[in-house]
Design an enzyme around this catalytic site. Sequence first.
Site, PDB file in Angstrom:
ATOM      1  N   HIS B 192       0.802  -1.217   0.000  1.00  0.00           N
ATOM      2  CA  HIS B 192       0.000   0.000   0.000  1.00  0.00           C
ATOM      3  C   HIS B 192       0.841   1.276   0.000  1.00  0.00           C
ATOM      4  O   HIS B 192       0.618   2.184  -0.784  1.00  0.00           O
ATOM      5  CB  HIS B 192      -0.939  -0.032   1.212  1.00  0.00           C
ATOM      6  CG  HIS B 192      -1.759   1.203   1.339  1.00  0.00           C
ATOM      7  ND1 HIS B 192      -2.779   1.478   0.463  1.00  0.00           N
ATOM      8  CD2 HIS B 192      -1.681   2.243   2.184  1.00  0.00           C
ATOM      9  CE1 HIS B 192      -3.310   2.641   0.800  1.00  0.00           C
ATOM     10  NE2 HIS B 192      -2.668   3.124   1.833  1.00  0.00           N
ATOM     11  N   GLU B 434      10.256 -15.560 -32.024  1.00  0.00           N
ATOM     12  CA  GLU B 434      10.145 -15.696 -30.570  1.00  0.00           C
ATOM     13  C   GLU B 434      10.273 -17.140 -30.107  1.00  0.00           C
ATOM     14  O   GLU B 434      10.354 -17.421 -28.924  1.00  0.00           O
ATOM     15  CB  GLU B 434       8.826 -15.092 -30.072  1.00  0.00           C
ATOM     16  CG  GLU B 434       7.590 -15.648 -30.753  1.00  0.00           C
ATOM     17  CD  GLU B 434       6.308 -14.925 -30.357  1.00  0.00           C
ATOM     18  OE1 GLU B 434       6.264 -14.295 -29.302  1.00  0.00           O
ATOM     19  OE2 GLU B 434       5.338 -15.014 -31.129  1.00  0.00           O
ATOM     20  N   ARG B 468       9.387 -16.802 -16.280  1.00  0.00           N
ATOM     21  CA  ARG B 468       9.830 -15.744 -15.377  1.00  0.00           C
ATOM     22  C   ARG B 468       8.767 -15.302 -14.387  1.00  0.00           C
ATOM     23  O   ARG B 468       9.005 -14.458 -13.540  1.00  0.00           O
ATOM     24  CB  ARG B 468      10.366 -14.548 -16.147  1.00  0.00           C
ATOM     25  CG  ARG B 468       9.306 -13.834 -16.904  1.00  0.00           C
ATOM     26  CD  ARG B 468       9.882 -12.554 -17.378  1.00  0.00           C
ATOM     27  NE  ARG B 468       8.965 -12.001 -18.346  1.00  0.00           N
ATOM     28  CZ  ARG B 468       9.032 -10.790 -18.786  1.00  0.00           C
ATOM     29  NH1 ARG B 468       9.988 -10.012 -18.395  1.00  0.00           N
ATOM     30  NH2 ARG B 468       8.150 -10.352 -19.650  1.00  0.00           N
ATOM     31  N   CYS B 505      10.569  -5.902 -30.690  1.00  0.00           N
ATOM     32  CA  CYS B 505       9.360  -5.408 -30.024  1.00  0.00           C
ATOM     33  C   CYS B 505       9.185  -5.965 -28.621  1.00  0.00           C
ATOM     34  O   CYS B 505       8.181  -5.744 -27.984  1.00  0.00           O
ATOM     35  CB  CYS B 505       8.116  -5.689 -30.871  1.00  0.00           C
ATOM     36  SG  CYS B 505       7.706  -7.419 -30.964  1.00  0.00           S
TER      37      CYS B 505
END
Lengths: 92, 590
Positions: B192, B434, B468, B505
């Site tokens: 917070h 990719e 990841r 990208c």
Amino acid sequence: MSEEVIVKDVVINNKLGLHARPAGLIVKEASKFKSEIKLLLDDIEVDAKSILDILTLGATKGKVLKLVAKGEDAKEAIDTLTKLFYNGFGEK
Amino acid sequence: MAKKILQGIPASVGIAIGKAYILTRDHDCIAPMQSISEELVDAELKRLKDAIDMTIANLKSLKSKIPAEHTEYSSIIDTHIMVLEDAKFYETIARYIKNMKLNAEWAIEKGIGDIERSFRDIEDEFFKTRISEIKFLGRKILNNLIGVDQEIKPILSRVILVAHELTPADTVEIDVSKIMAFVTSQGGKTSHVSIVARTLGIPAVVGIEDIDEIISDDQLVIVDGFTGTIIIEPDENEIVDYIEKQEKFEKYKRELYQERRVPAYTKDKCHIKVMANIEFFEEVTSVLEYNSDGIGLYRTEYSYLYKPHLPTEDELYEEYRDLLTIMSPRPVVIRTLDAGGDKIGKGFEKIEEANPAMGLRAIRFCLRNKDIFKTQIRAILRAAVSGNCFLLLPMISGLEELLEAKKVIECAKEELQREGKQFNYDLPIGIMIEVPSAVCVADALAKEVSFFSIGSNDLIQYSLGIDRTNKYVAHLFQPLHPAIIRGIKHTVDVAKQAGIQVTMCGEMAGDPFCVPILIGMGITTLSLSPNAAPGIKRMVRMLSYKECKELVDNVLKGKSVIENNRIVRQKIYDKIPEELQFYTSFFEKQ
């Protein structure tokens, strides 16, 4: 039997998932209906009228929830709740 | 007390120099824990109910005092009230009174503990932060039950707020306009206090153990929200240094804004096109605001995911046409659907997949559901007459998939022709690089397409076998891993030989340690989040292609991640130390 059961899949599309504010909105809307309304995530079922229940679901963005309503106003309840999800709870 | 330098987690950027204010709450009374007899159960339940009601009343009165502009705080209180009013909340506590005959104090402790545990099982960090709020509510009820009142001392001047932990309710009770920075013992980047600090645009450092006991009221403190360093009672030199850093940061922010529309040329006049990755049509406003050189990646999933039905060809056509028209003559690269049936929902059976990331998604899903795929292709082909359009196919792993996808495109063209509909016959087609196999057969793929777009996130994930989002292996996700660097270099070289364009990208395009490497390899188009563009453009202007190329030569010789990280980091730290810190802090913020 007049008891209607309506089931609907919705995708959580707001960034932080069903955190406090969206959960609060769900409870606020769900409580307006007489029907018993549940949210299902995988095998876990919670009460859509309990904010604690919804928060402990830990439903994050991208997950698919099942809305299940049982009762005379089940259809209206599902419509109202679905709208909240589609609008991403008014968040970006 | 002697001067002290402490290290915490930087949670919100900026520098603050000022006096400390320690947020303390009187120590909670020790709640008496006892068993009760059967006849006292009702009385005890009433005590509990009264204490909860009183807490609700407290919160309501607190809420009425909040200025209207702080709506986020009042909505936090609303949530707290809702939790307290939740029948489940009451029952969780009350059952300890009813079934186990505990007194209300003990029941609260047990009940709150149960609720905490149910939150602890959630994997998402954001939901876990709810635990401290539940604890806070429990404490409030307990205080009402026992009858102690806790007020915090007023904040008179601008201060650095130091606390063990900052709950949403604390932020409501304090006057945030007087806070220069936050320092807490508890918390992480998503807690917070960190979110509040970033919203207010003030520095925060969290996670310094016992900080509220180390610092005392009115001590002079420096808070460095970039590095997470806290200096207690700094000397004059340190103060001067930090004032300087503070000014540099202000200047950086100012310049970044002023230069946001300036194109990115390296010092030796190489033009690096900085394009934008966008997900929603609405983001086009920020693309224009930052004067991006085009849209390098338009993710099209949104139209599929959040609608009650599959989008029709006309709906997609209109969306793409509008985007192309607005951006024209700048290029827009539209990537075809990169999701699986599970995300799309709508009539697709949920299939069991052990590894969804390697499952039926993206091009594989499209080739299996050719009607959906063709609808999108037709929409893109038709929209492409309205601007400078490129079509990008995701997740291609080999020639077969590419040829099959191209066949669908050809088929769509024939149909459109037959129907007499206007479309762009020469729409350039490219593929995402990719999947590691695509790197290996890049030469074969290059002959069939007009451009490559490297998606570094998935490329790294698949090449290194690292998920990841899994915290146990996330640290192994390393863009500068020699295998990644060599793979990208190979892809770029193959593309150059074939005479086709390459764009980056993935996140590497916005990573200050990777950008020089990419430029040095000869990539001239980077596509990244629109608001990261000004920082990257500014960085490009400080680099030269020649230096970057030298850096690439060194890195290509590197045998390990450690070696490469050292080579690159050292080089870049040496070159632009502060720039890097400022940029990185922005970068992480997004």
